[in-house]
Design a protein around this motif. Structure first.
Motif, short mmCIF file in Angstrom:
data_model
loop_
_atom_site.label_atom_id
_atom_site.label_comp_id
_atom_site.label_asym_id
_atom_site.label_seq_id
_atom_site.Cartn_x
_atom_site.Cartn_y
_atom_site.Cartn_z
N TYR A 192 -1.42 1.83 -11.46
CA TYR A 192 -2.09 2.74 -10.84
C TYR A 192 -2.97 4.07 -10.72
O TYR A 192 -3.12 4.93 -9.99
CB TYR A 192 -0.27 3.23 -10.10
CG TYR A 192 0.42 2.33 -9.01
CD1 TYR A 192 0.47 1.75 -8.63
CD2 TYR A 192 1.74 1.67 -10.28
CE1 TYR A 192 0.94 0.06 -8.02
CE2 TYR A 192 2.16 1.28 -9.47
CZ TYR A 192 1.70 0.13 -8.67
OH TYR A 192 2.73 -1.03 -8.34
N LEU A 193 -3.26 4.35 -12.07
CA LEU A 193 -3.90 5.17 -12.47
C LEU A 193 -5.54 5.45 -12.44
O LEU A 193 -5.42 6.47 -11.93
CB LEU A 193 -3.83 5.58 -14.33
CG LEU A 193 -2.47 5.50 -15.17
CD1 LEU A 193 -2.58 5.58 -16.76
CD2 LEU A 193 -2.26 7.35 -14.92
N LYS A 194 -5.60 3.83 -11.60
CA LYS A 194 -7.09 4.07 -11.62
C LYS A 194 -6.47 4.49 -9.63
O LYS A 194 -7.97 4.54 -9.50
CB LYS A 194 -7.57 2.53 -11.37
CG LYS A 194 -6.51 1.35 -10.95
CD LYS A 194 -7.59 0.07 -10.80
CE LYS A 194 -6.27 -1.01 -9.98
NZ LYS A 194 -7.27 -2.50 -10.22
N ARG A 245 0.10 12.54 -9.05
CA ARG A 245 -0.71 14.10 -8.94
C ARG A 245 0.28 14.97 -9.21
O ARG A 245 -0.12 16.13 -9.30
CB ARG A 245 -1.10 13.72 -7.42
CG ARG A 245 -2.43 13.15 -7.88
CD ARG A 245 -2.53 12.73 -6.26
NE ARG A 245 -3.91 12.30 -5.65
CZ ARG A 245 -4.25 11.34 -4.44
NH1 ARG A 245 -3.62 11.92 -3.92
NH2 ARG A 245 -6.05 10.57 -4.52
N ALA A 246 1.78 14.50 -9.16
CA ALA A 246 3.03 15.45 -8.88
C ALA A 246 2.79 15.50 -10.88
O ALA A 246 4.66 16.32 -10.93
CB ALA A 246 4.25 15.55 -8.32
N GLU A 276 -9.48 10.98 -7.04
CA GLU A 276 -9.63 12.34 -7.28
C GLU A 276 -9.58 13.24 -8.44
O GLU A 276 -9.86 14.06 -9.06
CB GLU A 276 -9.36 12.70 -6.05
CG GLU A 276 -9.89 12.00 -4.51
CD GLU A 276 -11.45 12.55 -4.13
OE1 GLU A 276 -12.09 13.36 -4.83
OE2 GLU A 276 -12.05 11.38 -4.58
N ASP A 277 -8.29 12.77 -8.86
CA ASP A 277 -7.88 13.53 -10.39
C ASP A 277 -8.64 13.20 -10.84
O ASP A 277 -9.02 14.31 -12.62
CB ASP A 277 -6.17 13.19 -10.28
CG ASP A 277 -5.52 13.80 -9.05
OD1 ASP A 277 -5.73 12.59 -8.25
OD2 ASP A 277 -4.85 14.13 -8.84
N ILE A 311 0.34 -1.55 0.15
CA ILE A 311 -0.08 -0.12 -0.31
C ILE A 311 1.00 1.32 0.05
O ILE A 311 0.43 2.70 -0.65
CB ILE A 311 -0.74 -0.05 1.58
CG1 ILE A 311 -0.43 0.03 2.51
CG2 ILE A 311 -1.57 -1.29 1.07
CD1 ILE A 311 -1.25 0.65 3.61
N PHE A 312 2.14 1.36 0.47
CA PHE A 312 3.38 2.64 0.35
C PHE A 312 3.20 2.15 -0.88
O PHE A 312 3.30 3.49 -1.64
CB PHE A 312 4.62 2.29 1.45
CG PHE A 312 3.94 2.49 2.96
CD1 PHE A 312 3.68 2.89 3.52
CD2 PHE A 312 3.48 1.02 3.25
CE1 PHE A 312 3.83 3.97 4.85
CE2 PHE A 312 3.37 1.62 5.31
CZ PHE A 312 3.18 2.97 5.66
N ARG A 313 3.36 1.22 -1.85
CA ARG A 313 4.17 1.71 -2.47
C ARG A 313 2.65 1.96 -3.63
O ARG A 313 3.00 3.29 -4.67
CB ARG A 313 4.41 0.41 -3.64
CG ARG A 313 4.91 -0.25 -4.76
CD ARG A 313 5.59 -1.61 -5.44
NE ARG A 313 5.72 -2.18 -6.40
CZ ARG A 313 7.39 -2.26 -6.99
NH1 ARG A 313 7.77 -0.84 -6.15
NH2 ARG A 313 7.04 -1.41 -8.26
N HIS A 314 1.83 1.62 -3.49
CA HIS A 314 0.25 2.80 -4.75
C HIS A 314 0.88 3.67 -4.30
O HIS A 314 0.46 4.59 -4.94
CB HIS A 314 -0.70 1.30 -4.08
CG HIS A 314 -0.52 0.36 -3.88
ND1 HIS A 314 -1.58 -0.71 -3.89
CD2 HIS A 314 -0.33 -0.38 -5.34
CE1 HIS A 314 -1.70 -1.55 -3.62
NE2 HIS A 314 -0.46 -1.94 -4.76
N ALA A 315 0.82 4.34 -3.07
CA ALA A 315 0.68 6.00 -2.32
C ALA A 315 1.67 6.67 -2.93
O ALA A 315 1.56 7.70 -3.14
CB ALA A 315 0.61 5.50 -0.48
#
Length: 410
Positions: A388-390, A365-366, A394-395, A354-358
């Protein structure tokens, strides 16, 4: 010359001491090992011939003796110390424990032979990594044991599509669709080998029907920036050796989005303190990446090396906190425990990924290009990064187009 029991216990004590076991633990292990040797002498059983069943019976007798002496059953974890002491004794004498299983019948001999040649094929011909080979071998042993128990030593030669369906139905009882699909893929690999090696006349692998999974159909768990900060702060407050280690691991996971194996296999020489860089060996591709050593991660690792890491000759950075000191085997329970202590409850899985996903979503987002994200994460192709795009929901919602005619529906 055969060693006496006293000499064996003396050698065991020396080995445990050299492995940095606590003196109290050494005494307890040796005491239970000595009791086991006395039991073997009474039964006239050579220690070199001890089986797992005999050890299990001795432990059951020890529980019964405890109950007679104290009028109650021991605690649920009481058996761990006598079990560990006896296992240490048997590893010393027999060289390994549990022992390598021996064929007790023709079916066992056939199963062992097939698994040995299958392992060699996976390693030499397909060049798979050891974890992948171990997973494929587990399925092979399970399937062959099931088939040979039903049909005897001629089982693989009589294998049919109905047998495959029956086995898949059996495995499907407690598995998710995704897990069952993995079983099907592992079984296809085994069947292709059985046909290639001449154990079965027909290649049955095309007849395995697996659940249909759609690309990116599931959304993995993700931690928001505030949740990551809370987990790191909770671990930073723990100044024990385990706390220093866990904080360093979490910093690496959060900073670089590493896989679990990439953290566990990180070695002391992989960090260039003067050059402020860190070498990452990507566990899936086998490639190496050289990344800048970010200050929070570097400081956390340095604090662990100075005050938390046990004295050991092992080169891996992150070690167990209890003897024998060796590298960590997995990080899932460690991450789950630290999330729980911080009061963070992800909706789905709560392992190190989950840290990898984050980290991936933060870079998305950057506006970091997808190719660069893939390079940092150690992906072979941009398709691996696309999952990871999914997560940046929110973006995506912010740039969504209005549905034509929506005003007519209000």
């Amino acid at each position: 010359m055969t060693k006496t029991d006293r000499e064996v216990i003396t050698e065991l004590e020396a080995v445990l001491t050299s492995q940095e076991y606590n003196p109290v633990v050494v005494r307890n292990y040796c005491a239970y090992a000595r009791g086991f040797l006395d039991h073997l002498a009474q039964q006239n059983i050579p220690i070199a011939d001890v089986t797992e069943a005999q050890v299990e019976q001795h432990l059951c007798d020890a529980v019964a003796l405890f109950q007679r002496r104290h009028g109650r059953l021991p605690g649920p974890r009481w058996h761990q110390i006598p079990c560990a002491g006896i296992h240490a004794l048997l590893r010393l004498v027999q060289g390994r424990w549990p022992p390598t299983p021996k064929a007790s019948c023709a079916a066992d001999a056939l199963r062992f032979a097939i698994c040995d040649e299958y392992e060699a094929w996976l390693l030499d011909e397909r060049g798979l990594a050891r974890p992948s080979i171990d997973t494929l071998l587990w399925e092979a042993r399970h399937f062959l044991a099931w088939q040979l128990e039903r049909c005897g030593a001629e089982g693989p030669m009589d294998l049919s599509v109905e047998d495959i369906d029956r086995y898949m139905d059996l495995r499907a009882l407690k598995l998710t669709r995704s897990s069952l699909k993995s079983v099907a893929e592992r079984l296809r690999s085994l069947l292709r080998h059985l046909h290639r090696a001449g154990h079965i006349a027909t290649d049955l692998s095309p007849h395995i029907i697996a659940p249909l999974l759609y690309a990116y159909e599931g959304v993995p768990s993700i931690l928001e920036r505030g949740e990551i900060a809370a987990v790191l702060e909770s671990a930073r407050a723990d100044k024990t050796p385990a706390g220093l280690r866990d904080h360093a691991i979490l910093q690496l996971l959060a900073t670089y989005g590493l896989r679990s194996g990439e953290v566990r296999n990180l070695r002391i020489e992989d960090i260039d303190w003067r050059g402020e860089s860190i070498r990452i060996r990507h566990s899936k591709t086998g490639a190496c990446s050289f990344l800048p050593l970010m200050a929070p991660a570097g400081e956390a690792v340095l604090a662990y090396l100075r005050s938390g890491r046990p004295v050991t000759e092992a080169r891996e950075i992150f070690m167990r906190t209890r003897a024998p000191y060796r590298k960590l085997e997995k990080l899932y329970s460690l991450v789950r425990r630290r999330l729980r202590h911080a009061g963070i409850k992800p909706p789905g899985k709560c392992g190190p990924h989950i840290f990898r996903h984050a980290r991936a979503v933060e870079m998305l987002r950057a506006s970091v290009p997808q190719k660069i994200i893939g390079d940092l994460l150690g992906h072979r192709s941009t398709a691996s990064t696309a999952v990871y795009l999914k997560l940046a929901t929110e973006d995506l919602r912010a740039i969504a187009l209005d549905v034509p005619g929506a005003e007519l529906l209000t």
